[in-house]
Motif scaffolding. Sequence first.
Motif, short mmCIF file in Angstrom:
data_model
loop_
_atom_site.label_atom_id
_atom_site.label_comp_id
_atom_site.label_asym_id
_atom_site.label_seq_id
_atom_site.Cartn_x
_atom_site.Cartn_y
_atom_site.Cartn_z
N TYR A 115 6.08 -0.43 0.48
CA TYR A 115 5.84 0.95 0.06
C TYR A 115 5.98 1.11 -1.45
O TYR A 115 5.31 1.95 -2.06
CB TYR A 115 6.81 1.88 0.79
CG TYR A 115 6.41 3.35 0.75
CD1 TYR A 115 5.10 3.75 0.97
CD2 TYR A 115 7.35 4.34 0.50
CE1 TYR A 115 4.73 5.08 0.94
CE2 TYR A 115 7.00 5.68 0.47
CZ TYR A 115 5.68 6.04 0.69
OH TYR A 115 5.32 7.37 0.65
N ALA A 116 6.84 0.31 -2.06
CA ALA A 116 6.93 0.31 -3.52
C ALA A 116 5.61 -0.12 -4.14
O ALA A 116 5.19 0.39 -5.19
CB ALA A 116 8.06 -0.60 -4.00
N GLN A 117 4.92 -1.08 -3.50
CA GLN A 117 3.63 -1.51 -4.00
C GLN A 117 2.62 -0.38 -3.98
O GLN A 117 1.70 -0.32 -4.81
CB GLN A 117 3.11 -2.68 -3.17
CG GLN A 117 1.82 -3.30 -3.69
CD GLN A 117 1.99 -3.86 -5.08
OE1 GLN A 117 2.72 -4.82 -5.28
NE2 GLN A 117 1.34 -3.26 -6.06
N LEU A 118 2.82 0.57 -3.07
CA LEU A 118 1.95 1.74 -2.97
C LEU A 118 2.48 2.90 -3.80
O LEU A 118 2.05 4.05 -3.63
CB LEU A 118 1.81 2.18 -1.51
CG LEU A 118 1.20 1.14 -0.56
CD1 LEU A 118 1.18 1.66 0.86
CD2 LEU A 118 -0.21 0.78 -1.01
N ARG A 119 3.42 2.61 -4.71
CA ARG A 119 4.00 3.59 -5.63
C ARG A 119 4.64 4.76 -4.88
O ARG A 119 4.69 5.88 -5.37
CB ARG A 119 2.94 4.11 -6.61
CG ARG A 119 2.22 3.01 -7.37
CD ARG A 119 1.28 3.59 -8.43
NE ARG A 119 0.45 2.52 -8.98
CZ ARG A 119 -0.80 2.28 -8.60
NH1 ARG A 119 -1.38 3.04 -7.68
NH2 ARG A 119 -1.50 1.30 -9.14
N HIS A 120 5.11 4.49 -3.66
CA HIS A 120 5.77 5.50 -2.83
C HIS A 120 4.90 6.74 -2.66
O HIS A 120 5.40 7.87 -2.66
CB HIS A 120 7.13 5.87 -3.44
CG HIS A 120 8.01 4.69 -3.68
ND1 HIS A 120 8.40 4.31 -4.93
CD2 HIS A 120 8.54 3.78 -2.83
CE1 HIS A 120 9.15 3.22 -4.85
NE2 HIS A 120 9.24 2.88 -3.58
N SER A 121 3.61 6.53 -2.53
CA SER A 121 2.64 7.61 -2.45
C SER A 121 2.15 7.78 -1.01
O SER A 121 1.49 6.87 -0.47
CB SER A 121 1.45 7.34 -3.37
OG SER A 121 0.38 8.21 -3.09
N PRO A 122 2.41 8.93 -0.36
CA PRO A 122 1.87 9.16 0.99
C PRO A 122 0.35 9.06 1.05
O PRO A 122 -0.19 8.46 2.00
CB PRO A 122 2.38 10.56 1.33
CG PRO A 122 3.64 10.70 0.55
CD PRO A 122 3.36 9.99 -0.74
N PRO A 123 -0.41 9.61 0.08
CA PRO A 123 -1.87 9.43 0.15
C PRO A 123 -2.30 7.96 0.10
O PRO A 123 -3.21 7.56 0.83
CB PRO A 123 -2.38 10.20 -1.08
CG PRO A 123 -1.33 11.23 -1.34
CD PRO A 123 -0.05 10.55 -1.01
N LEU A 124 -1.64 7.15 -0.77
CA LEU A 124 -1.97 5.73 -0.80
C LEU A 124 -1.60 5.04 0.50
O LEU A 124 -2.30 4.14 0.96
CB LEU A 124 -1.26 5.05 -1.98
CG LEU A 124 -1.86 5.28 -3.36
CD1 LEU A 124 -1.01 4.59 -4.42
CD2 LEU A 124 -3.29 4.79 -3.42
N LEU A 125 -0.49 5.48 1.13
CA LEU A 125 -0.10 4.91 2.42
C LEU A 125 -1.17 5.22 3.47
O LEU A 125 -1.59 4.32 4.21
CB LEU A 125 1.25 5.48 2.85
CG LEU A 125 1.71 5.09 4.26
CD1 LEU A 125 1.98 3.59 4.33
CD2 LEU A 125 2.96 5.88 4.65
N LEU A 126 -1.61 6.46 3.53
CA LEU A 126 -2.64 6.83 4.50
C LEU A 126 -3.93 6.07 4.25
O LEU A 126 -4.59 5.61 5.18
CB LEU A 126 -2.89 8.34 4.44
CG LEU A 126 -1.74 9.24 4.94
CD1 LEU A 126 -2.08 10.70 4.70
CD2 LEU A 126 -1.47 8.99 6.42
#
Length: 415
Positions: free
Chosen positions: A304-315
């Motif tokens: 999740y750190a790799q996704l900058r803790h971003s919910p939109p990037l996670l989705l």
Amino acid sequence: MNTLAWFAFASLAAWVWLLLGQGFFWRTDQRLPPTTRGPGHAREATAGGPGVPVGGHARDEEPGAWPRVVIVVPARDEAGVLPLSLPSLLAQDYPGVAEVVLVDDGSTDGTGALAVELAGRCGGLPLTVASPGEPEPGWTGKLWALRHGMALARARGPEFLLLTDADIAHEPDSLRLLVSAAVGNDLDLVSQMARLRVESMWERLVVPAFVYFFAQLYPFRRINRARPRATAAAGGCVLLRTETAVAAGVPESIRQAVIDDVSLARAVRRAGGRIWLGLAERVDSVRPYPGLGELWRMVARSAYAQLRHSPPLLLGTVAGLVAVYLVPPVALVAGAAAGNAPAAWAGGGAWAAMAGSYVPMLRYYRQPLWLAPLLPFTAFLYLLMTVDSAVLHHRGRGAAWKGRTYARPEAAPDR
């Protein structure tokens, strides 16, 4: 065509683009070449930039004057793997001056004492064992240890620092080849992704895919261009020019990073440094991950750190994994069962492209090729690990490693 067929064709189109337009990430040819010439050869400019051939390979040469190197090893509770890794560093066949600084980062298993014992038993390069104490607020543990080790190293006046993890074993010529590549090609950071251990069934399923997904996210060829379009490094083996480290302000400038290797590479790039990243042939990880639980924690602690803790990037990541990796087998099976030929053919084509692109990585890891069609299953596991990483973060548990938890760790900075 029905909805399933449209999804299948979209997935097939995505795979055509990935194979041809994502820096040929699936190829495994970005390696340090063997050194066949003696010292003293001058560098050449090539089509890939000053001293870097097309494709990013280092020149097959050695430097005329071997620079001083200090090897910095952060170690926390590594008594189980140190007998397999530290002797390989002490035994480096390096023509210049080199020494090892091992930073015992608050170990409770006698790591520091074992290191001293191994040095006395094995001989070789000089070893210094130091301890920095507990990290100050705002620092992750590994970078706190590196800060202490790099400060001790710089006092020796080295031209290069080799930052390598305590679970990484090096062949005797590893340091010589790394320095040769850096000096011969005027590189500031040379990083090799160590060949991870692949022995258990879960390691066979997960580990090659881990490197495959990393290369898909950070195509090595793009990183190694004279005008790069991506930036990354592999933290287990990083040769770093000392003056560039000072100019980049590392590790202070990245002190909160959990994904420290990518953060380090970006800091070096911002300081004007030149970077090379490839797969290792002479550097291996000896850390075992025998069960799924150990592998799960390895991925989930930083996903999740790799996704900058971003919910939109996670989705977006979840949707992308489903569309690219899970739709093809579902479309093939469901399409065949329902007599939907377009869905079955498109799904089968996408699955075949996926499996074919995975074959070079399986060969690099010397694994059977029947694992290639199982990549959708492994991708589904990575999807679950990524979601779990986000859940842990939002529960305030964040990244956890060696008894330390970073509730709100920083992602690798882009600036």
